[in-house]
Scaffold this active site. Structure first.
Site, PDB file in Angstrom:
ATOM      1  N   HIS A   1       4.071   0.100  -2.048  1.00 20.85           N
ATOM      2  CA  HIS A   1       4.758   0.978  -2.662  1.00 20.85           C
ATOM      3  C   HIS A   1       5.697   2.840  -2.473  1.00 20.85           C
ATOM      4  O   HIS A   1       4.927   3.967  -1.629  1.00 20.85           O
ATOM      5  CB  HIS A   1       3.924   2.098  -3.989  1.00 20.85           C
ATOM      6  CG  HIS A   1       2.526   1.522  -3.822  1.00 20.85           C
ATOM      7  ND1 HIS A   1       1.189   2.065  -4.250  1.00 20.85           N
ATOM      8  CD2 HIS A   1       2.367   0.320  -5.241  1.00 20.85           C
ATOM      9  CE1 HIS A   1       0.902   0.817  -5.853  1.00 20.85           C
ATOM     10  NE2 HIS A   1       1.436  -0.039  -5.897  1.00 20.85           N
TER      11      HIS A   1
ATOM     12  N   HIS B   1       7.036   0.637  -9.666  1.00 21.61           N
ATOM     13  CA  HIS B   1       5.276   0.204  -9.565  1.00 21.61           C
ATOM     14  C   HIS B   1       5.727   0.282  -8.135  1.00 21.61           C
ATOM     15  O   HIS B   1       5.661   1.229  -7.102  1.00 21.61           O
ATOM     16  CB  HIS B   1       5.369  -0.843 -10.290  1.00 21.61           C
ATOM     17  CG  HIS B   1       3.480  -1.263  -9.506  1.00 21.61           C
ATOM     18  ND1 HIS B   1       3.086  -1.286 -10.140  1.00 21.61           N
ATOM     19  CD2 HIS B   1       3.569  -1.416  -8.450  1.00 21.61           C
ATOM     20  CE1 HIS B   1       2.362  -1.881  -9.389  1.00 21.61           C
ATOM     21  NE2 HIS B   1       2.508  -2.204  -8.443  1.00 21.61           N
TER      22      HIS B   1
ATOM     23  N   GLU C   1      23.811  -0.243   7.995  1.00 24.40           N
ATOM     24  CA  GLU C   1      23.225  -1.993   8.495  1.00 24.40           C
ATOM     25  C   GLU C   1      22.382  -2.264   7.397  1.00 24.40           C
ATOM     26  O   GLU C   1      22.112  -3.788   7.178  1.00 24.40           O
ATOM     27  CB  GLU C   1      21.982  -1.610   9.485  1.00 24.40           C
ATOM     28  CG  GLU C   1      22.371  -1.007  10.786  1.00 24.40           C
ATOM     29  CD  GLU C   1      21.685  -1.210  11.974  1.00 24.40           C
ATOM     30  OE1 GLU C   1      20.149  -1.843  11.747  1.00 24.40           O
ATOM     31  OE2 GLU C   1      22.551  -1.512  12.925  1.00 24.40           O
TER      32      GLU C   1
ATOM     33  N   GLU D   1      -3.023  -9.110  -7.482  1.00 21.94           N
ATOM     34  CA  GLU D   1      -1.711  -9.542  -7.248  1.00 21.94           C
ATOM     35  C   GLU D   1      -1.689 -10.820  -7.127  1.00 21.94           C
ATOM     36  O   GLU D   1      -0.270 -10.934  -6.650  1.00 21.94           O
ATOM     37  CB  GLU D   1      -1.072  -8.659  -6.512  1.00 21.94           C
ATOM     38  CG  GLU D   1      -0.715  -7.018  -7.025  1.00 21.94           C
ATOM     39  CD  GLU D   1      -0.288  -6.982  -8.803  1.00 21.94           C
ATOM     40  OE1 GLU D   1       0.173  -7.854  -9.054  1.00 21.94           O
ATOM     41  OE2 GLU D   1      -0.003  -6.019  -8.954  1.00 21.94           O
TER      42      GLU D   1
ATOM     43  N   HIS E   1       3.547  -6.548  -0.770  1.00 23.61           N
ATOM     44  CA  HIS E   1       3.648  -5.253  -1.323  1.00 23.61           C
ATOM     45  C   HIS E   1       3.538  -4.040  -1.448  1.00 23.61           C
ATOM     46  O   HIS E   1       1.969  -3.729  -0.652  1.00 23.61           O
ATOM     47  CB  HIS E   1       3.321  -5.873  -2.962  1.00 23.61           C
ATOM     48  CG  HIS E   1       3.031  -4.958  -3.822  1.00 23.61           C
ATOM     49  ND1 HIS E   1       4.141  -3.965  -4.891  1.00 23.61           N
ATOM     50  CD2 HIS E   1       1.856  -4.162  -5.022  1.00 23.61           C
ATOM     51  CE1 HIS E   1       3.811  -3.768  -5.128  1.00 23.61           C
ATOM     52  NE2 HIS E   1       2.107  -3.432  -5.342  1.00 23.61           N
TER      53      HIS E   1
END
Ligand code: 2HA
Ligand code: ZN
Length: 271
Positions: free
Chosen positions: A141, A210, A169, A116, A139
């Site tokens: 999941h 994803h 919040e 990525e 990144h």
């Protein structure tokens, strides 16, 4: 020369990947992190004249020439970074041509950076344009965020609004909201370009079905952004199937944003 294994940025990558793994956000080889480093700081630990090997990056990152990043490796497991950082992480410098990464340390088994990297570097370029203090792209999941993707519309206004309603919040932590991309093929320049386009506006970008991308000035800020979205998504998933009796109203969200002095997406509220 100081010992690279004691460098604060290596320690921070170890600590963060371990936390993310234990939270269940990064199964197997899921997730990736890149952290923009200070060249003078890296020079305390590494000989910047010594390039181990070069790796093509598959696109041109002219705006990042000379910049040094520590990046998780492709196919590598977050759970293993702590025990073997030199195999699971790499320190790369973007070469003069903008299209090549110079490996300065790491990827010891002959590996390379995350698949990525386009999304990371393109996001770094986009965020640096709007925030010179920007440093981190992350990144992962996260379970509840991903679950929410299957039962909630993939619309950034609606999704941001739902998340803001789930914890008091939220609007203070991510007043800029959450950008949303539809499902796209990952590991490509196209998803990188789409992510970076969203990053001009948002520090958080959901990749439909994803995972999520976060960007920030520090590892704590970036981790905290994703953690707060994940908490809100968890509340959503715990309550979505139940009758809603109470909610935080839009005028209360506005009150929060105004009290804490954050610049929020006013167009994401119905007022
Ligand atoms: O690196 O999470 O999106 C593994 C991934 C790809
Ligand atoms: Zn992923």
């Amino acid at each position: 020369m100081k010992d690279i294994f004691t460098a604060p940025f290596v320690e921070e990558m170890k600590r963060t990947t371990a936390n993310m793994y234990r939270l269940g956000w990064d199964e197997r080889n899921g997730g990736n992190i890149s952290l923009l480093l200070d060249t003078d700081e890296v020079a305390e630990y590494l000989d910047l004249g010594h390039v181990i090997r070069t790796i093509p990056i598959g696109f041109e990152a002219k705006a990042l020439v000379g910049r040094i990043f520590i990046v998780t490796g492709t196919g590598k497991y977050f759970k293993n970074v702590e025990v073997d950082p030199e195999t699971n992480l790499g320190i790369i410098r973007i070469a003069e041509d903008g299209c090549t990464a110079e490996l300065l340390w790491g990827y010891k088994d002959g590996g390379r950076f995350t698949s990525e990297l386009p999304a990371h570097l393109m996001s770094h370029m986009a965020r640096l344009e709007v925030d010179p203090q920007h440093r981190v792209v992350m990144h992962c999941h996260p379970t509840h965020t991903l679950a929410m993707n299957y039962v909630h519309e993939l619309d950034e206004r609606k999704m941001t609004h739902t998340l803001w309603e789930m914890c008091t919040e939220c609007i203070v932590v991510f007043p800029d909201g959450v950008g949303v991309l539809p499902w796209m093929l990952c590991g490509t320049n196209s998803i990188g370009e789409a992510t970076a386009a969203k990053m001009r506006e948002f520090r958080l970008v959901v990749w439909g079905m994803h995972g999520i991308y976060g960007a920030g000035k520090t590892m704590d800020e970036t981790f905290g952004l994703i953690e707060t979205v994940e908490k809100a998504a968890q509340i959503y998933m715990l309550t979505a199937h139940l009758p809603r009796i109470n909610t935080i109203r839009d005028h209360e969200l506005r009150e929060l944003a105004e009290f804490f002095g954050v610049d929020y997406r006013k167009d994401f509220l119905d007022l």
